[in-house]
Design a protein around this motif. Structure first.
Motif, PDB file in Angstrom:
ATOM      1  N   TYR A 279       7.268  -6.464 -21.436  1.00  0.00           N
ATOM      2  CA  TYR A 279       7.888  -8.361 -21.100  1.00  0.00           C
ATOM      3  C   TYR A 279       6.316  -8.306 -20.591  1.00  0.00           C
ATOM      4  CZ  TYR A 279       7.905  -6.232 -15.909  1.00  0.00           C
ATOM      5  OH  TYR A 279       7.739  -5.155 -15.191  1.00  0.00           O
ATOM      6  N   VAL A 280       5.889  -9.837 -20.418  1.00  0.00           N
ATOM      7  CA  VAL A 280       4.635 -10.343 -19.954  1.00  0.00           C
ATOM      8  C   VAL A 280       4.323 -10.627 -18.620  1.00  0.00           C
ATOM      9  CG1 VAL A 280       3.181 -12.117 -20.025  1.00  0.00           C
ATOM     10  CG2 VAL A 280       4.391 -11.459 -21.749  1.00  0.00           C
ATOM     11  N   ALA A 281       3.774 -10.111 -17.322  1.00  0.00           N
ATOM     12  CA  ALA A 281       4.156  -9.892 -16.096  1.00  0.00           C
ATOM     13  C   ALA A 281       2.993 -10.876 -15.539  1.00  0.00           C
ATOM     14  CB  ALA A 281       4.020  -8.540 -15.534  1.00  0.00           C
ATOM     15  N   LEU A 282       3.322 -11.007 -13.953  1.00  0.00           N
ATOM     16  CA  LEU A 282       2.368 -12.500 -13.625  1.00  0.00           C
ATOM     17  C   LEU A 282       2.547 -11.575 -12.233  1.00  0.00           C
ATOM     18  CD1 LEU A 282       0.670 -14.799 -12.697  1.00  0.00           C
ATOM     19  CD2 LEU A 282       2.757 -15.169 -11.936  1.00  0.00           C
ATOM     20  N   TRP A 283       1.082 -11.097 -12.037  1.00  0.00           N
ATOM     21  CA  TRP A 283       0.624 -10.280 -10.246  1.00  0.00           C
ATOM     22  C   TRP A 283       0.250 -10.781  -9.093  1.00  0.00           C
ATOM     23  CZ3 TRP A 283      -0.914  -7.021 -14.879  1.00  0.00           C
ATOM     24  CH2 TRP A 283      -0.265  -6.800 -15.932  1.00  0.00           C
ATOM     25  N   VAL A 284       0.540 -11.413  -8.490  1.00  0.00           N
ATOM     26  CA  VAL A 284      -0.139 -11.744  -7.430  1.00  0.00           C
ATOM     27  C   VAL A 284      -0.524 -10.944  -6.144  1.00  0.00           C
ATOM     28  CG1 VAL A 284       1.378 -14.165  -7.992  1.00  0.00           C
ATOM     29  CG2 VAL A 284       2.401 -12.073  -6.150  1.00  0.00           C
ATOM     30  N   GLU A 285      -1.225 -11.034  -5.402  1.00  0.00           N
ATOM     31  CA  GLU A 285      -1.610 -10.318  -3.896  1.00  0.00           C
ATOM     32  C   GLU A 285      -0.866 -11.419  -2.698  1.00  0.00           C
ATOM     33  OE1 GLU A 285      -5.763  -8.128  -1.932  1.00  0.00           O
ATOM     34  OE2 GLU A 285      -5.978 -10.305  -3.284  1.00  0.00           O
ATOM     35  N   THR A 286      -0.314 -10.749  -1.885  1.00  0.00           N
ATOM     36  CA  THR A 286       0.360 -11.432  -0.830  1.00  0.00           C
ATOM     37  C   THR A 286       0.532 -10.607   0.748  1.00  0.00           C
ATOM     38  OG1 THR A 286       2.226 -12.545  -1.833  1.00  0.00           O
ATOM     39  CG2 THR A 286       2.706 -12.364   0.443  1.00  0.00           C
TER      40      THR A 286
ATOM     41  N   ALA B  25      -9.748 -13.526  -8.738  1.00  0.00           N
ATOM     42  CA  ALA B  25     -10.432 -12.679  -7.348  1.00  0.00           C
ATOM     43  C   ALA B  25      -9.493 -14.095  -6.807  1.00  0.00           C
ATOM     44  CB  ALA B  25     -12.131 -13.140  -7.193  1.00  0.00           C
ATOM     45  N   ALA B  26      -9.144 -14.806  -6.591  1.00  0.00           N
ATOM     46  CA  ALA B  26      -8.087 -15.711  -6.242  1.00  0.00           C
ATOM     47  C   ALA B  26      -6.496 -14.554  -5.716  1.00  0.00           C
ATOM     48  CB  ALA B  26      -8.419 -16.649  -6.491  1.00  0.00           C
ATOM     49  N   GLY B  27      -6.907 -13.839  -6.358  1.00  0.00           N
ATOM     50  CA  GLY B  27      -4.826 -12.953  -6.303  1.00  0.00           C
ATOM     51  C   GLY B  27      -3.888 -12.777  -7.301  1.00  0.00           C
ATOM     52  N   TYR B  28      -4.070 -12.954  -8.617  1.00  0.00           N
ATOM     53  CA  TYR B  28      -3.573 -13.308  -9.526  1.00  0.00           C
ATOM     54  C   TYR B  28      -3.802 -12.679 -10.415  1.00  0.00           C
ATOM     55  CZ  TYR B  28      -5.350 -17.940  -9.283  1.00  0.00           C
ATOM     56  OH  TYR B  28      -6.141 -19.373  -8.673  1.00  0.00           O
ATOM     57  N   ALA B  29      -3.239 -12.013 -11.762  1.00  0.00           N
ATOM     58  CA  ALA B  29      -3.612 -11.580 -12.748  1.00  0.00           C
ATOM     59  C   ALA B  29      -2.200 -11.715 -13.675  1.00  0.00           C
ATOM     60  CB  ALA B  29      -4.111 -10.426 -12.362  1.00  0.00           C
ATOM     61  N   LEU B  30      -2.373 -11.393 -15.348  1.00  0.00           N
ATOM     62  CA  LEU B  30      -1.495 -11.366 -16.040  1.00  0.00           C
ATOM     63  C   LEU B  30      -1.830 -10.383 -16.753  1.00  0.00           C
ATOM     64  CD1 LEU B  30      -2.426 -13.504 -18.720  1.00  0.00           C
ATOM     65  CD2 LEU B  30      -2.041 -14.937 -17.025  1.00  0.00           C
ATOM     66  N   GLY B  31      -0.717 -10.011 -17.514  1.00  0.00           N
ATOM     67  CA  GLY B  31      -0.951  -8.836 -18.671  1.00  0.00           C
ATOM     68  C   GLY B  31       0.090  -8.932 -18.716  1.00  0.00           C
ATOM     69  N   ALA B  32       0.862  -7.111 -19.748  1.00  0.00           N
ATOM     70  CA  ALA B  32       2.304  -6.550 -19.998  1.00  0.00           C
ATOM     71  C   ALA B  32       2.277  -5.265 -19.316  1.00  0.00           C
ATOM     72  CB  ALA B  32       1.802  -6.807 -21.735  1.00  0.00           C
ATOM     73  N   VAL B  33       3.521  -5.512 -20.036  1.00  0.00           N
ATOM     74  CA  VAL B  33       4.383  -4.074 -19.908  1.00  0.00           C
ATOM     75  C   VAL B  33       4.789  -3.949 -19.862  1.00  0.00           C
ATOM     76  CG1 VAL B  33       6.060  -2.908 -17.631  1.00  0.00           C
ATOM     77  CG2 VAL B  33       4.374  -5.130 -17.147  1.00  0.00           C
ATOM     78  N   ASN B  34       4.831  -2.561 -21.003  1.00  0.00           N
ATOM     79  CA  ASN B  34       5.676  -1.644 -21.638  1.00  0.00           C
ATOM     80  C   ASN B  34       6.366  -0.104 -21.138  1.00  0.00           C
ATOM     81  OD1 ASN B  34       5.333  -3.216 -24.419  1.00  0.00           O
ATOM     82  ND2 ASN B  34       3.230  -3.065 -23.120  1.00  0.00           N
ATOM     83  N   ALA B  35       7.619  -0.345 -21.395  1.00  0.00           N
ATOM     84  CA  ALA B  35       8.203   1.660 -20.974  1.00  0.00           C
ATOM     85  C   ALA B  35       9.629   1.128 -22.167  1.00  0.00           C
ATOM     86  CB  ALA B  35       8.899   1.168 -19.833  1.00  0.00           C
ATOM     87  N   CYS B  36      10.413   1.166 -22.208  1.00  0.00           N
ATOM     88  CA  CYS B  36      11.279   1.217 -23.405  1.00  0.00           C
ATOM     89  C   CYS B  36      11.865  -0.500 -23.205  1.00  0.00           C
ATOM     90  CB  CYS B  36      12.382   1.909 -22.962  1.00  0.00           C
ATOM     91  SG  CYS B  36      12.914   3.129 -23.023  1.00  0.00           S
ATOM     92  N   GLY B  37      10.913  -1.235 -23.746  1.00  0.00           N
ATOM     93  CA  GLY B  37      10.507  -2.480 -24.743  1.00  0.00           C
ATOM     94  C   GLY B  37       9.290  -2.577 -23.273  1.00  0.00           C
TER      95      GLY B  37
ATOM     96  N   GLU C 168       4.389  -7.572  -8.378  1.00  0.00           N
ATOM     97  CA  GLU C 168       5.127  -8.730  -9.471  1.00  0.00           C
ATOM     98  C   GLU C 168       5.324  -9.818  -9.173  1.00  0.00           C
ATOM     99  OE1 GLU C 168       6.403  -6.391 -13.507  1.00  0.00           O
ATOM    100  OE2 GLU C 168       7.795  -8.168 -12.886  1.00  0.00           O
ATOM    101  N   GLY C 169       5.008 -10.719  -9.427  1.00  0.00           N
ATOM    102  CA  GLY C 169       5.540 -11.961  -8.967  1.00  0.00           C
ATOM    103  C   GLY C 169       6.843 -12.813  -9.725  1.00  0.00           C
ATOM    104  N   MET C 170       6.469 -12.604 -11.495  1.00  0.00           N
ATOM    105  CA  MET C 170       7.331 -12.840 -13.001  1.00  0.00           C
ATOM    106  C   MET C 170       7.067 -11.823 -13.876  1.00  0.00           C
ATOM    107  SD  MET C 170       7.504 -16.701 -13.927  1.00  0.00           S
ATOM    108  CE  MET C 170       6.535 -17.648 -13.367  1.00  0.00           C
ATOM    109  N   GLY C 171       8.350 -11.553 -14.507  1.00  0.00           N
ATOM    110  CA  GLY C 171       8.212 -11.349 -15.546  1.00  0.00           C
ATOM    111  C   GLY C 171       9.035 -11.975 -16.191  1.00  0.00           C
ATOM    112  N   THR C 172       8.963 -11.961 -17.538  1.00  0.00           N
ATOM    113  CA  THR C 172       9.378 -13.073 -18.732  1.00  0.00           C
ATOM    114  C   THR C 172       8.935 -12.710 -20.031  1.00  0.00           C
ATOM    115  OG1 THR C 172       9.847 -15.479 -19.642  1.00  0.00           O
ATOM    116  CG2 THR C 172       7.511 -14.593 -18.802  1.00  0.00           C
ATOM    117  N   GLN C 173       9.889 -12.301 -21.129  1.00  0.00           N
ATOM    118  CA  GLN C 173      10.126 -12.589 -22.372  1.00  0.00           C
ATOM    119  C   GLN C 173       9.439 -13.804 -22.811  1.00  0.00           C
ATOM    120  OE1 GLN C 173      12.822  -9.796 -23.773  1.00  0.00           O
ATOM    121  NE2 GLN C 173      11.872  -8.058 -23.470  1.00  0.00           N
ATOM    122  N   ASP C 174       9.590 -15.265 -22.494  1.00  0.00           N
ATOM    123  CA  ASP C 174       9.143 -16.807 -22.883  1.00  0.00           C
ATOM    124  C   ASP C 174       8.648 -16.957 -22.315  1.00  0.00           C
ATOM    125  OD1 ASP C 174      10.060 -19.264 -23.769  1.00  0.00           O
ATOM    126  OD2 ASP C 174      11.469 -18.332 -23.145  1.00  0.00           O
TER     127      ASP C 174
END
Length: 341
Positions: free
Chosen positions: A163-170, A149-161, A176-182
């Motif tokens: 990655y893991v995503a970090l979502w933030v509220e600004t 509830a502080a304004g951030y979340a994480l999960g995965a995005v799948n389309a053609c391939g 999406e604040g950051m996406g990575t496969q690492d």
């Protein structure tokens, strides 16, 4: 036999002195005066009791003012009851790999999250499905693993391939604040103000922002090539030869655009997003000391700090201050062939 006991009332009636002459009082008046005196004495005692009680509860600092030349008495403070510590923000961790959202209607399953977050994830699910039309056999959608509830979340995005995503509220808007496969980049986590114990492991990652482009964007691309890469190009700014570029990446740069396209020299400016990192591990949020160590040639030019690169490219940075621990607030990859302003 007459009563020899002196009557005090009669004595008062006959009272005289050489120096004082008083008119005699009637006995009833004398008694009434005695009653009045007793009443006044009783009232004085009551008033004195009230004053004593007030004095007992009056703060010492208010009992008197210092005389001229005297130091004021030290103020008396009372210990205030400590305020209760704020409750930590609600964190929801979904079981297993997370909660899957494959279309807009699935977002209602994200119980406990805000309406703004559910709306954002619904849009991301639609976008993933659209991006995945070229690979219909692949998994499409969003998987939400953790929400705060502080304004951030994480999960995965799948389309053609995927990655893991970090979502933030600004500013009330999710992105999406950051996406990575690492692993996450530690500096980016700090820049986005996401606690590391929420996001998990991080490292000082090397990226691909520069020296001549990033992802599908390269300095010198024509307007048509920029549009083919998925970016939008607006109208040319009045009095200049350049137009703003904005693209599908949801984490807009600090000045609201992704770069600039020159009518003659093509793409001449690419603005870094929070997850853009140079090969030398410099990103938004890096300190001046880190940037100077990575780029000894970093020097001041006008309001910016510049790092010359090979060919016709350079990094341009702005910092939150001039101290070694002040951080990068703007990171741009520039072409030196043309200036838009």
């Amino acid at each position: 036999m007459p009563d020899q006991t002196p009557d005090p009332i009669r004595q008062l009636e006959r009272f005289t002195t050489d120096d004082l002459v008083s008119a005699p009082l009637h006995p009833a008046q004398v008694r009434r005066l005695g009653d009045r005196r007793r009443t006044r004495r009783h009232a004085a005692l009551v008033a004195a009791s009230v004053v004593a009680v007030l004095a007992a509860v009056t703060p010492v600092a208010l009992l008197g003012r210092p005389k001229a030349g005297e130091a004021p008495a030290p103020a008396v403070t009372t210990s205030a009851r400590p305020s209760p510590a704020p409750s930590p923000p609600t964190v929801i961790t979904y079981p297993g790999p997370g909660l899957q959202v494959t279309n807009a209607a699935d977002a209602h399953k994200l119980t406990g999250t805000s309406a703004a977050f559910r709306s954002f994830i619904a849009g991301q699910a639609v976008k993933a499905a659209t991006d995945g039309t070229s690979c219909p056999d692949a998994a499409h959608g969003i998987t939400v693993q953790k929400y705060s509830a502080a304004g951030y979340a994480l999960g995965a995005v799948n389309a053609c391939g995927g990655y893991v995503a970090l979502w933030v509220e600004t500013g009330g808007t999710w992105q999406e604040g950051m996406g990575t496969q690492d692993v996450w980049n530690c500096t980016t986590l700090d820049y986005l103000a996401v606690p590391r114990d929420f996001a998990g492991d991080c490292a000082a990652e090397a990226g691909s922002f520069g020296p001549n482009g990033t992802g599908t964007l390269q300095l010198g691309m024509s307007k048509a090539e920029v549009v083919a890469a998925g970016e939008r190009v607006g109208s040319v700014y009045a009095g200049t030869a350049c137009a703003a570029m904005s693209g599908p990446r949801p984490s807009a740069a600090s000045n609201g655009i992704d770069g600039l396209v020159h009518r003659t020299f093509g793409l001449v400016q690419i603005n870094a997003h929070p997850d853009d990192i140079t090969p030398e591990r410099i990103s938004l949020g890096s300190t001046y000391a880190e940037a100077k160590a990575a780029y000894p040639a970093l020097h001041r030019e006008g309001d910016s700090w510049v790092v010359p690169l090979r060919g016709h490219a350079q990094y341009r940075m702005e910092f939150s201050g001039l101290g070694p621990q002040d951080t990068v607030t703007l990171l741009i990859l520039d072409s030196t062939k043309a200036a838009c302003w």
